[in-house]
Design an enzyme around this catalytic site. Structure first.
Site, PDB file in Angstrom:
ATOM      1  N   ASP A   1       0.776  -1.169  -0.040  1.00 16.39           N
ATOM      2  CA  ASP A   1       0.024  -0.037  -0.026  1.00 16.39           C
ATOM      3  C   ASP A   1       0.996   1.459   0.064  1.00 16.39           C
ATOM      4  O   ASP A   1       2.150   1.075   0.342  1.00 16.39           O
ATOM      5  CB  ASP A   1      -0.888   0.036   1.155  1.00 16.39           C
ATOM      6  CG  ASP A   1      -2.014  -1.149   1.276  1.00 16.39           C
ATOM      7  OD1 ASP A   1      -2.406  -1.458   0.084  1.00 16.39           O
ATOM      8  OD2 ASP A   1      -2.406  -1.435   2.286  1.00 16.39           O
TER       9      ASP A   1
ATOM     10  N   TYR B   1       6.981  -9.836   6.329  1.00 18.07           N
ATOM     11  CA  TYR B   1       6.596  -8.476   6.571  1.00 18.07           C
ATOM     12  C   TYR B   1       7.440  -8.185   8.269  1.00 18.07           C
ATOM     13  O   TYR B   1       7.279  -9.019   8.959  1.00 18.07           O
ATOM     14  CB  TYR B   1       5.419  -7.915   6.667  1.00 18.07           C
ATOM     15  CG  TYR B   1       4.781  -7.711   5.266  1.00 18.07           C
ATOM     16  CD1 TYR B   1       4.713  -6.484   4.874  1.00 18.07           C
ATOM     17  CD2 TYR B   1       4.152  -9.029   4.622  1.00 18.07           C
ATOM     18  CE1 TYR B   1       4.014  -6.476   3.493  1.00 18.07           C
ATOM     19  CE2 TYR B   1       3.472  -8.810   3.653  1.00 18.07           C
ATOM     20  CZ  TYR B   1       3.301  -7.455   3.086  1.00 18.07           C
ATOM     21  OH  TYR B   1       2.947  -7.174   1.672  1.00 18.07           O
TER      22      TYR B   1
END
Length: 260
Positions: free
Chosen positions: A51, A109
């Site tokens: 994002d 992540y």
């Protein structure tokens, strides 16, 4: 031939990874540079879309080209044409059956969170921030309820396009490094905003606002409205996918060493 590239980027200036009409995305910048270097239109696929504001330490892409060039020439040539906040870390030829997304075994992540009474300035955009102290044991106990295969609907963005909310969260490690916390996630795949929504809940528990068992209740509710608000994108880093050894691809880059 098919090429795989490892790409790092600072996501602050971009509207995410995926191409948009504004062309102010990481994918657009990379494809423009590759197309100019190759003298033909290059279309890329990636291992995991990020994002706006999210950073990448080893995004993996692949594309097809009729050109036969040394891997290092792709690295140096593309980097000469890219903005300073995007870099190709490595290039490898791969078989035609390799697919950067479908061939990935898992995705990783890290979320870097600054605990400080004062908001970040030098690190602005690079870390998340909390001014309230966090309790590590409580967060670890809460995180344990999320490990394994579950329906993660409570942590799913309303705009998520995933076909199924069921994911396998293999690892969620929490460690402290000076003033920063590091939360590391690994799963077969992630839902849209899944990590940032989990982060909001873990911080709620870490600040003592909810007990660790609350996270199990949130998970079982399968209802986004019962979870904490979505946390900031600023401290989120895509560490990249893992692949089976026979593909011969790196699983880290030197950029990993720059995180706490």
């Amino acid at each position: 031939m098919r090429l795989a590239l490892g790409v790092s980027y600072n996501g602050q200036a971009y509207q995410g990874w995926q191409s948009q009409l504004s062309r102010q995305t990481v994918q657009d910048q990379l494809e423009m540079a590759l197309s100019k270097l190759a003298s033909h239109r290059v279309s890329t696929l990636c291992a995991g879309r990020t994002d706006a504001g999210v950073h990448g330490l080893m995004q993996v892409i692949h594309f097809d080209t009729p050109l036969d060039r040394a891997p290092n020439s792709w690295v140096r040539g593309t980097n000469a044409l890219l903005p300073r906040d995007i870099a190709v870390e490595w290039a490898r030829p791969v078989p035609p059956e390799f697919h950067c997304r479908a061939s990935a075994l898992s995705r990783r992540y890290a979320y870097i969170l600054l605990e400080s009474p004062v908001r970040p300035s030098i690190d602005a955009g690079q870390v998340g921030w909390t001014f309230k102290p966090l309790e590590q044991v409580a967060m670890q106990q809460a995180a344990s309820h999320l490990l394994g295969e579950h329906d993660f609907s409570s942590f799913r963005a309303s705009a998520c396009q995933a076909l199924s909310p069921v994911k396998m969260l293999q690892r969620l490690d929490i460690s402290r490094h000076g003033a920063c916390w590091r939360f590391e996630f690994e799963a077969n795949a992630f839902l849209h905003h899944m990590i940032r929504n989990i982060m909001g809940c873990l911080i709620t528990v870490g600040q003592g606002k909810k007990p660790p068992e609350w996270l199990k209740e949130v998970l079982l509710a399968r209802n986004r409205n019962v979870a904490a608000p979505t946390f900031s994108a600023h401290g989120l880093y895509f560490l990249g996918p893992r692949y089976a050894p026979h593909w011969g691809l790196p699983d880290r880059t030197p950029a990993f060493d720059r995180l706490p």
